[in-house]
Each structure stands twice: as C-alpha cells, then as structure tokens.
Design a protein around this motif. Structure first.
Motif, PDB file in Angstrom:
ATOM      1  N   TRP A  89      -1.745   6.611 -10.978  1.00 18.26           N
ATOM      2  CA  TRP A  89      -1.084   7.834 -10.535  1.00 18.26           C
ATOM      3  C   TRP A  89      -2.110   8.940 -10.277  1.00 18.26           C
ATOM      4  O   TRP A  89      -2.052   9.614  -9.258  1.00 18.26           O
ATOM      5  CB  TRP A  89      -0.064   8.304 -11.575  1.00 18.26           C
ATOM      6  N   ALA A  90      -3.039   9.112 -11.210  1.00 19.16           N
ATOM      7  CA  ALA A  90      -4.050  10.160 -11.056  1.00 19.16           C
ATOM      8  C   ALA A  90      -4.930   9.902  -9.836  1.00 19.16           C
ATOM      9  O   ALA A  90      -5.240  10.831  -9.081  1.00 19.16           O
ATOM     10  CB  ALA A  90      -4.907  10.257 -12.313  1.00 19.16           C
ATOM     11  N   LEU A  91      -5.316   8.670  -9.640  1.00 20.00           N
ATOM     12  CA  LEU A  91      -6.186   8.357  -8.501  1.00 20.00           C
ATOM     13  C   LEU A  91      -5.468   8.526  -7.167  1.00 20.00           C
ATOM     14  O   LEU A  91      -6.032   9.073  -6.214  1.00 20.00           O
ATOM     15  CB  LEU A  91      -6.732   6.936  -8.625  1.00 20.00           C
ATOM     16  N   GLU A  92      -4.221   8.075  -7.093  1.00 18.39           N
ATOM     17  CA  GLU A  92      -3.523   8.109  -5.808  1.00 18.39           C
ATOM     18  C   GLU A  92      -2.916   9.469  -5.503  1.00 18.39           C
ATOM     19  O   GLU A  92      -2.999   9.936  -4.369  1.00 18.39           O
ATOM     20  CB  GLU A  92      -2.446   7.027  -5.765  1.00 18.39           C
ATOM     21  N   ASP A  93      -2.292  10.102  -6.472  1.00 13.98           N
ATOM     22  CA  ASP A  93      -1.595  11.359  -6.187  1.00 13.98           C
ATOM     23  C   ASP A  93      -2.481  12.586  -6.340  1.00 13.98           C
ATOM     24  O   ASP A  93      -2.324  13.548  -5.608  1.00 13.98           O
ATOM     25  CB  ASP A  93      -0.370  11.500  -7.095  1.00 13.98           C
ATOM     26  N   VAL A  94      -3.385  12.565  -7.287  1.00 12.53           N
ATOM     27  CA  VAL A  94      -4.215  13.737  -7.527  1.00 12.53           C
ATOM     28  C   VAL A  94      -5.489  13.687  -6.684  1.00 12.53           C
ATOM     29  O   VAL A  94      -5.833  14.653  -6.001  1.00 12.53           O
ATOM     30  CB  VAL A  94      -4.550  13.879  -9.027  1.00 12.53           C
ATOM     31  N   VAL A  96       1.626 -10.280 -13.896  1.00 14.37           N
ATOM     32  CA  VAL A  96       2.938 -10.233 -13.249  1.00 14.37           C
ATOM     33  C   VAL A  96       3.591  -8.871 -13.479  1.00 14.37           C
ATOM     34  O   VAL A  96       4.165  -8.280 -12.565  1.00 14.37           O
ATOM     35  CB  VAL A  96       3.828 -11.389 -13.760  1.00 14.37           C
ATOM     36  N   ALA A  97       3.481  -8.360 -14.696  1.00 12.07           N
ATOM     37  CA  ALA A  97       4.044  -7.041 -14.997  1.00 12.07           C
ATOM     38  C   ALA A  97       3.337  -5.947 -14.197  1.00 12.07           C
ATOM     39  O   ALA A  97       3.978  -5.001 -13.721  1.00 12.07           O
ATOM     40  CB  ALA A  97       3.936  -6.757 -16.490  1.00 12.07           C
ATOM     41  N   ALA A  98       2.030  -6.065 -14.030  1.00  4.46           N
ATOM     42  CA  ALA A  98       1.274  -5.072 -13.269  1.00  4.46           C
ATOM     43  C   ALA A  98       1.706  -5.058 -11.808  1.00  4.46           C
ATOM     44  O   ALA A  98       1.851  -3.985 -11.208  1.00  4.46           O
ATOM     45  CB  ALA A  98      -0.221  -5.346 -13.378  1.00  4.46           C
ATOM     46  N   ILE A  99       1.929  -6.231 -11.236  1.00  5.05           N
ATOM     47  CA  ILE A  99       2.408  -6.309  -9.855  1.00  5.05           C
ATOM     48  C   ILE A  99       3.763  -5.630  -9.730  1.00  5.05           C
ATOM     49  O   ILE A  99       4.005  -4.844  -8.814  1.00  5.05           O
ATOM     50  CB  ILE A  99       2.490  -7.778  -9.386  1.00  5.05           C
ATOM     51  N   GLY A 100       4.643  -5.921 -10.662  1.00  8.32           N
ATOM     52  CA  GLY A 100       5.969  -5.305 -10.637  1.00  8.32           C
ATOM     53  C   GLY A 100       5.916  -3.800 -10.799  1.00  8.32           C
ATOM     54  O   GLY A 100       6.620  -3.060 -10.100  1.00  8.32           O
ATOM     55  N   LEU A 101       5.084  -3.331 -11.717  1.00 15.13           N
ATOM     56  CA  LEU A 101       4.957  -1.890 -11.928  1.00 15.13           C
ATOM     57  C   LEU A 101       4.425  -1.187 -10.677  1.00 15.13           C
ATOM     58  O   LEU A 101       4.956  -0.151 -10.268  1.00 15.13           O
ATOM     59  CB  LEU A 101       4.017  -1.603 -13.095  1.00 15.13           C
ATOM     60  N   TYR A 102       3.382  -1.742 -10.095  1.00 15.40           N
ATOM     61  CA  TYR A 102       2.797  -1.101  -8.919  1.00 15.40           C
ATOM     62  C   TYR A 102       3.795  -1.079  -7.764  1.00 15.40           C
ATOM     63  O   TYR A 102       3.950  -0.064  -7.082  1.00 15.40           O
ATOM     64  CB  TYR A 102       1.505  -1.788  -8.498  1.00 15.40           C
ATOM     65  N   ASP A 103       4.481  -2.191  -7.532  1.00 19.54           N
ATOM     66  CA  ASP A 103       5.453  -2.238  -6.441  1.00 19.54           C
ATOM     67  C   ASP A 103       6.599  -1.249  -6.670  1.00 19.54           C
ATOM     68  O   ASP A 103       7.042  -0.575  -5.749  1.00 19.54           O
ATOM     69  CB  ASP A 103       6.020  -3.643  -6.276  1.00 19.54           C
ATOM     70  N   TYR A 104       7.072  -1.180  -7.892  1.00 21.28           N
ATOM     71  CA  TYR A 104       8.210  -0.312  -8.190  1.00 21.28           C
ATOM     72  C   TYR A 104       7.845   1.166  -8.163  1.00 21.28           C
ATOM     73  O   TYR A 104       8.596   1.993  -7.637  1.00 21.28           O
ATOM     74  CB  TYR A 104       8.799  -0.679  -9.550  1.00 21.28           C
ATOM     75  N   LEU A 105       6.689   1.512  -8.720  1.00 20.16           N
ATOM     76  CA  LEU A 105       6.352   2.916  -8.882  1.00 20.16           C
ATOM     77  C   LEU A 105       5.580   3.540  -7.711  1.00 20.16           C
ATOM     78  O   LEU A 105       5.666   4.744  -7.490  1.00 20.16           O
ATOM     79  CB  LEU A 105       5.513   3.107 -10.163  1.00 20.16           C
ATOM     80  N   PHE A 106       4.810   2.739  -6.983  1.00 18.75           N
ATOM     81  CA  PHE A 106       3.890   3.329  -6.015  1.00 18.75           C
ATOM     82  C   PHE A 106       4.081   2.876  -4.573  1.00 18.75           C
ATOM     83  O   PHE A 106       3.325   3.291  -3.704  1.00 18.75           O
ATOM     84  CB  PHE A 106       2.442   3.063  -6.433  1.00 18.75           C
ATOM     85  N   THR A 107       5.036   2.004  -4.304  1.00 25.26           N
ATOM     86  CA  THR A 107       5.255   1.606  -2.904  1.00 25.26           C
ATOM     87  C   THR A 107       6.687   1.841  -2.502  1.00 25.26           C
ATOM     88  O   THR A 107       7.523   2.162  -3.248  1.00 25.26           O
ATOM     89  CB  THR A 107       4.909   0.127  -2.665  1.00 25.26           C
TER      90      THR A 107
END
Length: 66
Positions: A19-24, A55-66
């Motif tokens: 979040w910090a890297l992409e949004d800030v 698998v959880a990381a893929i799901g988190l990234y897809d859900y929260l950042f795409t």
C-alpha cells in the motif's frame, strides 16, 4: 498453528508495504513485496506454509490492489 503465527503478521506487513509503495510513493507494481512474506513463512513453517502463504498473497493482492 505455526503457519498462522508466521503467515498472518508477515502478510499483513507486506500488505501495508505494498500500500505504501503503490499509493504513497506511486510505484506501479509493488506486488513483489509479498515475496518477503512468503520467504518468512517458508523459514517459519516450511514448504506447505510457504505454498499457503503464496496463495493467500495472490488473493490479497488481487482483492485489495486490482
């Protein structure tokens, strides 16, 4: 149990970092930060933990950042 103790905090920290890297800082794709969480989980709980964390990381990234 060890998987939960290691994976949940490391995935949470990686999510905050992404979040910090992409949004800030406006980094276009910081999804590689989740690799840190997967490696930390691999050290703490082994191969199956690392697979579950990936698998959880893929799901988190897809859900929260795409």
């Amino acid at each position: 149990m060890r998987l939960i103790v290691v994976a949940v905090p490391s995935l949470a920290a990686a999510t905050v970092l992404v979040w910090a890297l992409e949004d800030v800082l406006r980094v276009p794709n910081a999804s590689a930060a989740y690799l840190l969480a997967v490696v930390a989980t691999a050290f703490g709980s082994g191969t199956l933990g690392a697979l579950a964390s990936a698998v959880a990381a893929i799901g988190l990234y897809d859900y929260l950042f795409t």
